[in-house]
Design an enzyme around this catalytic site. Structure first.
Site, mmCIF file in Angstrom:
data_model
loop_
_atom_site.group_PDB
_atom_site.id
_atom_site.type_symbol
_atom_site.label_atom_id
_atom_site.label_comp_id
_atom_site.label_asym_id
_atom_site.label_seq_id
_atom_site.Cartn_x
_atom_site.Cartn_y
_atom_site.Cartn_z
ATOM 1 N N PHE A 41 5.673 3.647 1.633
ATOM 2 C CA PHE A 41 6.250 3.500 0.296
ATOM 3 C C PHE A 41 6.436 4.906 -0.281
ATOM 4 C CE2 PHE A 41 6.153 2.536 -4.240
ATOM 5 C CZ PHE A 41 6.945 1.402 -4.308
ATOM 6 N N ASP B 73 -3.813 2.317 2.134
ATOM 7 C CA ASP B 73 -3.145 1.721 0.988
ATOM 8 C C ASP B 73 -3.024 0.212 1.250
ATOM 9 O OD1 ASP B 73 -1.375 0.736 -0.926
ATOM 10 O OD2 ASP B 73 -0.273 2.625 -1.057
ATOM 11 N N LYS C 191 0.755 -7.452 -7.417
ATOM 12 C CA LYS C 191 1.503 -8.107 -6.339
ATOM 13 C C LYS C 191 0.804 -9.422 -5.994
ATOM 14 C CE LYS C 191 3.556 -3.775 -4.838
ATOM 15 N NZ LYS C 191 3.440 -2.575 -4.005
ATOM 16 N N ARG D 74 14.084 -9.436 1.550
ATOM 17 C CA ARG D 74 12.629 -9.541 1.706
ATOM 18 C C ARG D 74 12.137 -10.814 1.011
ATOM 19 N NH1 ARG D 74 8.449 -5.043 -0.586
ATOM 20 N NH2 ARG D 74 9.353 -5.783 -2.541
HETATM 21 C C1 PLP Z 1 3.827 -1.295 -4.672
HETATM 22 C C2 PLP Z 1 3.339 -0.083 -3.998
HETATM 23 C C3 PLP Z 1 2.976 1.042 -4.727
HETATM 24 C C4 PLP Z 1 3.132 1.063 -6.220
HETATM 25 O O1 PLP Z 1 2.486 2.136 -6.808
HETATM 26 P P1 PLP Z 1 2.218 2.196 -8.379
HETATM 27 O O2 PLP Z 1 1.840 3.593 -8.606
HETATM 28 O O3 PLP Z 1 1.103 1.227 -8.677
HETATM 29 O O4 PLP Z 1 3.488 1.813 -9.072
HETATM 30 C C5 PLP Z 1 2.463 2.127 -4.032
HETATM 31 N N1 PLP Z 1 2.327 2.111 -2.694
HETATM 32 C C6 PLP Z 1 2.690 1.034 -1.957
HETATM 33 C C7 PLP Z 1 2.507 1.048 -0.477
HETATM 34 C C8 PLP Z 1 3.227 -0.087 -2.591
HETATM 35 O O5 PLP Z 1 3.612 -1.132 -1.862
#
Ligand code: PLP
Length: 416
Positions: free
Chosen positions: A129, A201, A227, A375
């Protein structure tokens, strides 16, 4: 499966089916985006009213003590711990994933620097991400001490990437786009064998798949609550640091909530001895209070039961798309092997964006990720087998009648 009645029979036999009543679901919508924003637990509206009316309105400032606001990040952390294989007082609910990553990555680099200063590389995946990568890039710039980010393009490249200059491997357990899931135990062991620390993560794992952080011996982790955990839009994220590291993990966002005695108003920072040191400043209590409503539904079942249904739903979704929409150019990008799959299924289509907008117009809400990816999140607490059947029928309709070609479906909003 080739009849809707079979899906209804699966629902009738589903042990998790009664939990669906504990969610306030929108009528006439098949929601397949709980991997991006979970639905409201039925208890959330009442809880919000209590927080605003009784706790804020009547209790006022006293509620930091009397309504347990001050201890809420730790208390929720302890409830969440059971879902991810963490121990008591190893998790706090706070801030965002991005901010928590900054704290934990900084702390992990610092700890490695003391042990072995030649370790100057952070390993991650190019498909991670983006915010995770941006945080690493920003931290590297801030430290200005020769750190580098090494990105791999395929999980098979990990062993070669873990050379003796790697400090931390920052890996997302379930990929947000493809749904690919790493073997957390094997990867953690590999990272440790190479002398690096394993930062996980869990954005697409917490509440989606069983996770056993202490069982695999991971070093630290972050994840979010909005989520799969149904905490609400922008609800605070979480950070996990095992007891064995807490004393040695020094994080740089040394705000007063992480101080060992915040109300001593000492001009010098002294970190809390335990998990509290990963807090920074005052937390959003209205939003945080609602996180508990989602966690309380999870605590009525267990991650094994959720995983079993999640795999059955994703298997069914993939099977139905591949049989009932087989004449259309849809290509599965999610691994078929159960051990490598999270709780969503993604398909590529050359006009993925438009197809998703046309589906949403018919009440089937999934989402779109660049490039070309449709998705669909399959969330076992409130998604029925018949929803899967119906969603695929809508997809078939959109593709067969090419309704996605309507010009309004090409317009892009700020959030896809
Ligand atoms: C959804 C997601 C985020 C979101 O980060 P925020 O700082 O809470 O907005 C970060 N990393 C991953 C892998 C995600 O899927």
């Amino acid at each position: 499966m080739n009849q809707r009645e079979e899906a209804l029979a699966f629902d009738a036999a589903d042990p998790l089916a009664p939990l669906r009543d504990q969610f306030a679901l929108a009528p006439n919508v098949i929601y397949l985006d709980g991997n991006s924003l979970g639905v409201p637990p039925a208890a959330a509206a009442q809880r919000a009213q209590t927080v605003i009316g009784a706790e804020w309105g009547e209790g006022l400032i006293r509620s930091w003590n009397t309504a347990g606001w001050f201890s809420l990040p730790r208390r929720l952390g302890n409830k969440l711990a059971t879902l991810i294989g963490a121990a008591h007082n190893e998790v706090v609910v706070t801030d965002t994933i991005s901010v928590n990553l900054f704290k934990l990555l900084s702390a992990a680099l610092r700890m490695q620097d003391k042990r072995d200063p030649k370790r100057r590389v952070i390993v991650s995946e190019r498909s991670n991400f983006p915010s995770d990568l941006y945080i690493a890039q920003g931290l590297i710039k801030l430290l200005d001490r020769g750190y580098a980010l090494r990105l791999i393009d395929d999980p098979s490249e990990l062993p070669a990437a873990l050379t003796d200059d790697v400090a931390v491997a920052m890996i997302t357990h379930v990929n947000y786009r493809t749904g690919y899931m790493h073997d957390m135990a094997a990867v953690t062991k590999l990272i440790h064998d190479r002398g690096a620390l394993a930062l996980w993560d869990l954005a697409h794992s917490a509440g989606a798949v069983p996770v056993d952080l202490n069982g695999v011996g991971a070093d630290c982790a972050v994840g979010c609550t909005y989520k799969y955990l149904n905490g609400g839009p922008g609800s605070p994220a979480f950070a996990w640091v095992p007891h064995r590291h807490q004393g040695d993990f020094e994080q740089p966002l040394s705000g007063w909530w992480g101080h060992r005695a915040p109300f001593a108003m000492d001009p010098t920072y002294a970190a809390d001895d335990g998990i509290g040191r990963f807090l920074c400043g005052t937390q959003p209590m209205v939003s945080m209070a609602l996180v508990e409503c989602g966690l309380d539904v999870f605590l009525q079942t267990d991650m094994q039961a959720i995983r079993k249904k999640s795999l059955a739903l994703t298997d069914l979704f993939i099977e139905l798309v591949e049989t009932r929409c087989k004449e259309f150019p849809l290509e599965l990008v999610t691994p078929r092997a159960h051990a490598q799959r999270g709780s969503h299924a993604s398909f590529e289509h050359p006009h993925g964006y438009e197809v998703m907008q046309a589906l949403i117009a018919r009440g089937v809400i999934g989402d779109y990720r660049e490039p070309h990816v449709l998705r669909f999140g399959l969330t076992p607490l409130y998604t029925r087998y018949v929803d899967v059947w119906d969603a695929v029928e809508h997809l078939r309709h959109v593709l067969a009648h090419e309704t996605w070609r309507a010009p309004e479906f090409a317009a892009r909003g700020a959030v896809t």
